[in-house]
Design a protein around this motif. Structure first.
Motif, PDB file in Angstrom:
ATOM      1  N   VAL A  58       0.390   1.024  42.682  1.00  0.00           N
ATOM      2  CA  VAL A  58      -0.041  -0.357  42.460  1.00  0.00           C
ATOM      3  C   VAL A  58      -1.225  -0.386  41.491  1.00  0.00           C
ATOM      4  O   VAL A  58      -1.299  -1.217  40.585  1.00  0.00           O
ATOM      5  CB  VAL A  58      -0.429  -1.009  43.800  1.00  0.00           C
ATOM      6  N   TYR A  59      -2.129   0.545  41.681  1.00  0.00           N
ATOM      7  CA  TYR A  59      -3.345   0.574  40.863  1.00  0.00           C
ATOM      8  C   TYR A  59      -3.011   0.833  39.405  1.00  0.00           C
ATOM      9  O   TYR A  59      -3.585   0.232  38.496  1.00  0.00           O
ATOM     10  CB  TYR A  59      -4.287   1.653  41.408  1.00  0.00           C
ATOM     11  N   LEU A  60      -2.061   1.753  39.188  1.00  0.00           N
ATOM     12  CA  LEU A  60      -1.746   2.142  37.815  1.00  0.00           C
ATOM     13  C   LEU A  60      -0.676   1.275  37.187  1.00  0.00           C
ATOM     14  O   LEU A  60      -0.511   1.278  35.974  1.00  0.00           O
ATOM     15  CB  LEU A  60      -1.292   3.605  37.787  1.00  0.00           C
ATOM     16  N   ALA A  61       0.069   0.535  38.009  1.00  0.00           N
ATOM     17  CA  ALA A  61       1.181  -0.237  37.470  1.00  0.00           C
ATOM     18  C   ALA A  61       0.674  -1.319  36.533  1.00  0.00           C
ATOM     19  O   ALA A  61      -0.342  -1.957  36.806  1.00  0.00           O
ATOM     20  CB  ALA A  61       1.979  -0.862  38.605  1.00  0.00           C
ATOM     21  N   PRO A  62       1.391  -1.518  35.419  1.00  0.00           N
ATOM     22  CA  PRO A  62       0.936  -2.496  34.449  1.00  0.00           C
ATOM     23  C   PRO A  62       1.133  -3.932  34.931  1.00  0.00           C
ATOM     24  O   PRO A  62       0.367  -4.811  34.551  1.00  0.00           O
ATOM     25  CB  PRO A  62       1.803  -2.198  33.225  1.00  0.00           C
ATOM     26  N   SER A  63       2.122  -4.180  35.770  1.00  0.00           N
ATOM     27  CA  SER A  63       2.442  -5.568  36.099  1.00  0.00           C
ATOM     28  C   SER A  63       1.983  -5.928  37.503  1.00  0.00           C
ATOM     29  O   SER A  63       1.669  -5.076  38.314  1.00  0.00           O
ATOM     30  CB  SER A  63       3.956  -5.776  36.018  1.00  0.00           C
ATOM     31  N   ASN A  64       1.972  -7.221  37.779  1.00  0.00           N
ATOM     32  CA  ASN A  64       1.682  -7.674  39.130  1.00  0.00           C
ATOM     33  C   ASN A  64       2.885  -7.501  40.038  1.00  0.00           C
ATOM     34  O   ASN A  64       2.778  -7.627  41.245  1.00  0.00           O
ATOM     35  CB  ASN A  64       1.293  -9.154  39.122  1.00  0.00           C
ATOM     36  N   GLU A  65       4.014  -7.247  39.388  1.00  0.00           N
ATOM     37  CA  GLU A  65       5.255  -7.196  40.166  1.00  0.00           C
ATOM     38  C   GLU A  65       5.196  -6.112  41.223  1.00  0.00           C
ATOM     39  O   GLU A  65       5.598  -6.295  42.364  1.00  0.00           O
ATOM     40  CB  GLU A  65       6.429  -6.952  39.218  1.00  0.00           C
ATOM     41  N   ALA A  66       4.661  -4.952  40.821  1.00  0.00           N
ATOM     42  CA  ALA A  66       4.580  -3.833  41.764  1.00  0.00           C
ATOM     43  C   ALA A  66       3.730  -4.220  42.958  1.00  0.00           C
ATOM     44  O   ALA A  66       4.067  -3.926  44.108  1.00  0.00           O
ATOM     45  CB  ALA A  66       4.003  -2.605  41.069  1.00  0.00           C
ATOM     46  N   THR A  67       2.633  -4.925  42.681  1.00  0.00           N
ATOM     47  CA  THR A  67       1.748  -5.330  43.765  1.00  0.00           C
ATOM     48  C   THR A  67       2.471  -6.227  44.750  1.00  0.00           C
ATOM     49  O   THR A  67       2.397  -6.035  45.966  1.00  0.00           O
ATOM     50  CB  THR A  67       0.538  -6.094  43.201  1.00  0.00           C
ATOM     51  N   SER A  68       3.209  -7.190  44.217  1.00  0.00           N
ATOM     52  CA  SER A  68       3.874  -8.107  45.139  1.00  0.00           C
ATOM     53  C   SER A  68       5.012  -7.402  45.866  1.00  0.00           C
ATOM     54  O   SER A  68       5.302  -7.712  47.018  1.00  0.00           O
ATOM     55  CB  SER A  68       4.377  -9.346  44.397  1.00  0.00           C
ATOM     56  N   THR A  69       5.663  -6.429  45.190  1.00  0.00           N
ATOM     57  CA  THR A  69       6.701  -5.669  45.883  1.00  0.00           C
ATOM     58  C   THR A  69       6.110  -4.927  47.078  1.00  0.00           C
ATOM     59  O   THR A  69       6.634  -4.970  48.183  1.00  0.00           O
ATOM     60  CB  THR A  69       7.343  -4.634  44.933  1.00  0.00           C
ATOM     61  N   VAL A  70       4.996  -4.266  46.823  1.00  0.00           N
ATOM     62  CA  VAL A  70       4.347  -3.517  47.903  1.00  0.00           C
ATOM     63  C   VAL A  70       3.950  -4.455  49.027  1.00  0.00           C
ATOM     64  O   VAL A  70       4.175  -4.187  50.205  1.00  0.00           O
ATOM     65  CB  VAL A  70       3.113  -2.771  47.363  1.00  0.00           C
ATOM     66  N   LEU A  71       3.368  -5.594  48.645  1.00  0.00           N
ATOM     67  CA  LEU A  71       2.948  -6.563  49.655  1.00  0.00           C
ATOM     68  C   LEU A  71       4.124  -6.997  50.504  1.00  0.00           C
ATOM     69  O   LEU A  71       4.053  -7.038  51.734  1.00  0.00           O
ATOM     70  CB  LEU A  71       2.325  -7.784  48.977  1.00  0.00           C
ATOM     71  N   PHE A  72       5.242  -7.295  49.826  1.00  0.00           N
ATOM     72  CA  PHE A  72       6.420  -7.732  50.565  1.00  0.00           C
ATOM     73  C   PHE A  72       6.849  -6.670  51.560  1.00  0.00           C
ATOM     74  O   PHE A  72       7.129  -6.960  52.715  1.00  0.00           O
ATOM     75  CB  PHE A  72       7.568  -8.051  49.608  1.00  0.00           C
ATOM     76  N   TRP A  73       6.874  -5.406  51.108  1.00  0.00           N
ATOM     77  CA  TRP A  73       7.410  -4.379  51.994  1.00  0.00           C
ATOM     78  C   TRP A  73       6.457  -3.996  53.128  1.00  0.00           C
ATOM     79  O   TRP A  73       6.886  -3.511  54.146  1.00  0.00           O
ATOM     80  CB  TRP A  73       7.860  -3.148  51.200  1.00  0.00           C
ATOM     81  N   THR A  74       5.179  -4.227  52.910  1.00  0.00           N
ATOM     82  CA  THR A  74       4.281  -3.880  54.005  1.00  0.00           C
ATOM     83  C   THR A  74       4.107  -5.039  54.983  1.00  0.00           C
ATOM     84  O   THR A  74       3.861  -4.817  56.156  1.00  0.00           O
ATOM     85  CB  THR A  74       2.895  -3.456  53.484  1.00  0.00           C
ATOM     86  N   MET A  75       4.249  -6.283  54.501  1.00  0.00           N
ATOM     87  CA  MET A  75       4.084  -7.422  55.404  1.00  0.00           C
ATOM     88  C   MET A  75       5.414  -7.849  56.008  1.00  0.00           C
ATOM     89  O   MET A  75       5.465  -8.360  57.127  1.00  0.00           O
ATOM     90  CB  MET A  75       3.489  -8.617  54.667  1.00  0.00           C
ATOM     91  N   GLY A  76       6.471  -7.699  55.276  1.00  0.00           N
ATOM     92  CA  GLY A  76       7.783  -8.090  55.761  1.00  0.00           C
ATOM     93  C   GLY A  76       8.024  -9.576  55.627  1.00  0.00           C
ATOM     94  O   GLY A  76       7.093 -10.378  55.564  1.00  0.00           O
ATOM     95  N   GLY A  77       9.305  -9.962  55.536  1.00  0.00           N
ATOM     96  CA  GLY A  77       9.656 -11.366  55.439  1.00  0.00           C
ATOM     97  C   GLY A  77      11.145 -11.505  55.191  1.00  0.00           C
ATOM     98  O   GLY A  77      11.808 -10.548  54.803  1.00  0.00           O
ATOM     99  N   PHE A  78      11.645 -12.719  55.466  1.00  0.00           N
ATOM    100  CA  PHE A  78      13.077 -12.954  55.279  1.00  0.00           C
ATOM    101  C   PHE A  78      13.338 -13.875  54.093  1.00  0.00           C
ATOM    102  O   PHE A  78      14.426 -14.409  53.941  1.00  0.00           O
ATOM    103  CB  PHE A  78      13.681 -13.546  56.552  1.00  0.00           C
ATOM    104  N   GLY A  79      12.312 -14.085  53.258  1.00  0.00           N
ATOM    105  CA  GLY A  79      12.433 -14.996  52.125  1.00  0.00           C
ATOM    106  C   GLY A  79      13.525 -14.590  51.155  1.00  0.00           C
ATOM    107  O   GLY A  79      14.093 -15.426  50.456  1.00  0.00           O
TER     108      GLY A  79
END
Lengths: 374, 260
Positions: free
Chosen positions: A205-226
């Motif tokens: 996440v720290y090294l990734a150029p985009s915000n996408e990686a951050t939100s992917t990580v967030l999704f997988w650690t918090m979970g959701g059915f969206g």
């Protein structure tokens, strides 16, 4: 127990326990009939909850209309033109979402029971063996590196599933010692590696150029059915269903294994072999669930305990009731997550904890619940 | 001969824990295994209830070689009270006793009428019927051991093995348990720490020292002052119980500062 003094040559019979009324533990549900009734009530509750949940949201659809839409969708009936939007919301967005919540809730409940039996630890949950953090790493890697593009929109899910399985395999290999896999080693390895995976994730996440990686990580650690769609449902639904049936079939060996590996051997159950099989089963089930919904905390930890408090320890009963209880709970948690602060969504883990913790604590204190005598 | 340990050797972690142990347990008798810590008593027992596979040798029950059987088949011949007598989960006593039928049932197959009757009778015999709906985690030590014997009886074994079943029991429950073992009518092999209990309760005593059988026979032949000194490293006087005539040992504390 009081002991009367017996003459030395008296037969070694103990007097009947004279203590008044043994402490009953309110196990009225802990009979086959009680369990069947509980299961029936929960099944009806699940059907009702699902119908209600499909109707509720930003646009409220009354249950009668919801039923009509669902009926139309299933039987190919017709609906009027001005209802199309609402029909779309109900059938294309909410129904798969509610069904996914039910499936994942059921799976987490059952896997929680199996994992706690497998590692003989009351604090274990489906993610204790590194599944969730492994899935996150897999998903983020796919997102960041763009692999698996052949799989199209399912690439990230496939990456998460692969990551989950790779993580559990790694845990298993490392935990494997000369004496096979002991429960404590499994737990310790899982916990240690989870920290490792989380570190890897943070680096990505720290090294990734985009915000996408951050939100992917967030999704997988918090979970959701969206992200639920009809397309993502069948694989996980079949995996969970088959898994629950297989686990339910292992109920008596699971009972025996709770008596310790040595005693299990003397009762004809090879605990090492059973543990290996459980490991595969729970890893695949959890991997399939994490791949579509991320890691939803607390359900897999608390539902098994709540169910045991209600119906006793016998795995035939627990594995009948826990999937239903998990499904009902998850449908309501998901409903709360998307309606309480709509249009924003609360993370599922927040709600599972807010509901689960007090319920669990109250039940535990009232029923004198014991797990491993601790 | 109901149970025969035949030339049993066990290696653990590169060390030979048990050396060519041969021991016969005649039908219906109670045979005790005694020995200092680490002498291989529990290891021998673990081979019998199949938690361990011996490096060489066999365990025979009647004509059957247990070591060549699957665990389930073996569990129909031998029931065990192991040292891990606890349970992770709070089963009721009735549920725990019923688990004794596990080796006889396929998967989740429910207990039949005969098996429920078997459980009921076993609990009655062990006088734990009144505990049936109690959780096993809240039993006292004595109650728990009786429940576990009931579970073992439900298993309908030819042989019952017990690994230090009197641990953590007060003296009354120790005596009760061993008296019970003499009554259950199955062949019993029991590991005991207390030599006086072994002498009083066992028809035959086997003495293990450093993984080998040092002596085996009736207690009065085996538990001699010489054996106690050589194997256990203790000074004791052997006497006959004034009422029962059983061999009993009177120990002396080791003198650390010369004779007192």
């Amino acid at each position: 127990m009081r002991h009367t003094t017996a003459p030395p040559d008296a037969p070694p019979h103990l007097p009947p326990d004279p203590s008044p009324a043994p402490p009953t533990r309110g196990r009225r549900l802990a009979t086959p009939a009680g369990t069947a009734a509980t299961a029936l009530v929960l099944a009806l509750l699940l059907a009702g909850s699902a119908l209600l949940a499909v109707g509720l949201g930003t646009a409220v659809v009354p249950p009668a209309e919801t039923s009509r839409y669902l009926w139309a969708a299933l039987t190919g009936g017709t609906i009027s033109v001005d209802e199309v939007t609402r029909y779309q919301v109900v059938w294309q967005i909410r129904t798969p979402r509610v069904l996914l919540a039910a499936v994942v809730g059921a799976g987490l409940g059952a896997v929680g029971v199996a994992v706690q039996a497998m590692v003989r630890n009351a604090l274990a949950d489906p993610y204790i063996l590194g599944v969730s953090s492994g899935a996150s790493v897999g998903a983020v890697l796919v997102g960041a590196l763009g692999g698996l593009s052949l799989l199209g929109i399912h690439a990230v899910s496939a990456g998460a599933f692969a990551g989950a399985l790779a993580a559990t395999l790694l845990v298993y290999v490392i935990a494997h010692g000369r004496a096979g896999v002991t429960p404590l080693r499994l737990v310790l390895t899982g916990v240690a590696l989870s920290f490792g995976f989380q570190a890897v994730m943070s680096v990505i996440v720290y090294l990734a150029p985009s915000n996408e990686a951050t939100s992917t990580v967030l999704f997988w650690t918090m979970g959701g059915f969206g992200a639920a769609t009809w397309g993502s449902l069948p694989v996980v639904a079949v995996t969970v269903l088959v898994g629950v049936v297989l686990l339910r079939g292992l109920a008596r060996p699971l009972d025996v294994m709770a008596l310790g590996d040595e005693t299990a051997a003397s009762l004809g159950v090879d605990a090492h072999r059973l543990r290996r099989w459980l490991f595969v089963l729970t890893a695949v089930m959890t991997g399939a669930m994490v791949a579509v919904s991320g890691a939803i905390g607390f359900v897999g930890l608390v539902v098994p305990h709540i169910v045991r408090i209600l119906v006793g320890a016998d795995h035939r009963r627990v594995l009948t009731v826990a999937p239903l209880a998990g499904a009902v709970l998850m449908v309501w948690v998901d409903l709360a997550s998307r309606t309480v602060v709509a249009p924003r969504e609360l993370p599922l883990g927040v709600i599972t904890a807010l509901i689960g913790v007090p319920v669990f604590l109250v039940l535990m204190r009232r029923r004198g619940y014991l797990f491993g005598g601790r | 001969m109901d149970l025969r340990l035949d030339d049993l050797s066990v290696d653990l972690g590169g060390r030979r824990i048990l050396r060519a142990l041969t021991l016969d347990v005649p039908a219906g008798q109670v045979v005790g295994l005694v020995g200092p810590n680490g002498s291989g008593k529990s290891t021998a027992l673990r081979c019998v209830y199949r938690a361990l596979t011996p490096a060489t040798g066999r365990v025979l029950v009647g004509e059957h070689d247990l070591t060549a059987m699957g665990l389930r088949d073996a569990a129909r011949h031998v029931a065990a009270l192991t040292q891990d007598s606890g349970s992770d989960l709070d089963f009721t006593v009735a549920e725990l006793v019923a688990l004794g039928r596990a080796p006889h049932l396929r998967g989740n197959q429910p207990l039949g009428a005969r098996e429920r009757e078997l459980c009921r009778r076993a609990m009655e015999r062990m006088e734990v019927s009144h505990l049936a709906e109690r959780g096993v985690l809240e039993l006292s030590g004595g109650e728990r051991q009786r429940v576990l014997v009931a579970r073992a009886l439900v298993q309908e074994p030819r042989v019952l093995v017990l690994d230090e079943p009197t641990n953590h029991l007060d003296v009354r429950h120790q005596l009760d348990l061993l008296a019970l073992l003499r009554e259950v009518g199955v062949t019993v092999l029991v590991v005991l720490h207390d030599l006086n209990l072994a002498a009083a309760a066992c028809d035959v005593v086997g003495v293990l020292g450093e993984g080998s059988l040092v002596a085996a026979g009736p207690p009065e032949k085996v538990l001699t002052e010489h054996t106690l000194r050589e194997v256990f490293g203790v000074e004791a006087t052997v006497v006959a119980h004034p009422l029962t005539g059983d061999t009993q040992l009177l120990y002396r504390l080791p003198s650390t500062k010369g004779p007192r």
